[in-house]
Design an enzyme around this catalytic site. Structure first.
Site, PDB file in Angstrom:
ATOM      1  N   LYS A 238      28.916 -14.791 -33.877  1.00 29.09           N
ATOM      2  CA  LYS A 238      29.916 -14.034 -32.955  1.00 29.09           C
ATOM      3  C   LYS A 238      29.232 -13.480 -31.722  1.00 29.09           C
ATOM      4  CE  LYS A 238      33.607 -13.808 -36.240  1.00 29.09           C
ATOM      5  NZ  LYS A 238      34.623 -12.904 -36.804  1.00 29.09           N
ATOM      6  N   ARG A 272      30.671 -14.655 -44.563  1.00 25.78           N
ATOM      7  CA  ARG A 272      31.227 -15.912 -44.112  1.00 25.78           C
ATOM      8  C   ARG A 272      30.373 -16.417 -42.704  1.00 25.78           C
ATOM      9  NH1 ARG A 272      35.132 -17.285 -39.969  1.00 25.78           N
ATOM     10  NH2 ARG A 272      36.548 -18.934 -40.709  1.00 25.78           N
TER      11      ARG A 272
END
Length: 292
Positions: A238, A272
């Site tokens: 991210k 994740r």
């Protein structure tokens, strides 16, 4: 079947908690990994985009061999500003993959990444074990009753708005952690009222949060242990892992490893990720440091 059993000395590293996945007892006595399978043409990280069932099966096999416990299948890109995807298109993307994964890897634990109740129900009917809802039930009022009726674990994430407008909704008048905690507390109560027994929390890194807010959240992540629920974090590639380094998501593996390390030290139970092997290695190194 029990997954994640450790020696007694390893219990210092993590919470004792369980999940009931279609009658299978999953023990989260040490941090574990969820591999990301994106059946979308526009996910923010190009390396995660899967074109069809065959490619998904190949990637799933690789992730399972590398040590993933969970596989998370999504058909709706939730990157900031992502275009709307119809419910039928989402179903067309995820159901064939989940069905194929369920047949090819019957021992794999499958998660459906969706905020739509109908997609969640169809995915569970075709083999998914867990619902992963980025909206925390705010985008489909039928989601909580559906999760309760299906009796599957539910991942409750914090987000504001929609993927299309969440980037503009990052002002927290009462304080970032305070508002996230309040949101999660209200939604946990609603889930329990709906009959959902197994709840996991995801603070929603990158969802209605800018880079600095993401790091504030990471620094204070341990405060979410007050819920005494398993904590999932999604930091993989991210913007918070690459913008400070002035690179892009393709070069964000180093930043992801560092961020995941900090998350583990602050109580994360599930990572994740796009890169399973590296996440598994990160867990092993942190565990070694904490149990030596």
């Amino acid at each position: 079947m029990e997954i994640g059993q450790l020696n007694a000395k390893d219990t210092l590293f993590c919470k004792k908690t369980t999940l009931n996945c279609a009658g299978r007892l999953v023990l989260l006595q040490q941090p574990t990994v969820m591999g990301i399978l994106n059946s979308t043409p526009d996910s923010f990280y190009a390396g995660s985009r899967l074109q069809g069932t065959d490619q998904a099966l190949a990637q799933a096999e690789k992730m399972l061999k590398e040590g993933a416990t969970f596989l998370d299948v999504g058909g709706y890109s939730t990157r900031p500003g992502a275009p709307e995807v119809s419910e039928q298109e989402e179903l067309n993307r995820v159901v064939p993959i989940i069905e194929a994964l369920s047949k090819a890897f019957p021992e794999a634990l499958l998660s459906i990444d969706t905020f739509r109740a109908r997609v969640a129900e169809e995915a569970v009917r075709h083999g998914a074990h867990i619902i992963n809802d980025v909206s925390g039930g705010t985008l489909d009022e039928g989601m909580f009753p559906t999760a309760g009726r299906l009796q599957v674990p539910y991942i409750l994430m914090h987000m504001r708005g929609t993927p299309q407008n969440m980037a503009s909704q990052n002002h927290y008048e009462q304080g970032l952690l305070e508002e996230i905690t309040s949101f999660l507390a209200q939604r946990v109560a609603a889930l329990r009222a709906a009959g959902v027994k197994d709840i996991l929390l995801d603070p929603g890194f990158g969802f209605a949060k800018n880079v600095d807010q993401n790091y504030q959240l990471l620094r204070r992540l341990k405060e979410l242990e007050l819920f005494e629920l398993p904590l999932l974090v999604g930091l993989s590639r991210k913007s918070m892992t690459y913008k400070p380094l002035h690179v892009g998501p393709e070069e964000a593996l180093t930043g992801t490893i560092v961020a995941n390390t900090l998350a583990l030290l602050n109580g994360a139970d599930i990572l994740r990720v796009h890169d399973v092997k590296e996440a598994v290695h990160t867990i092993e190194i942190v565990k070694k440091m904490l149990t030596a």
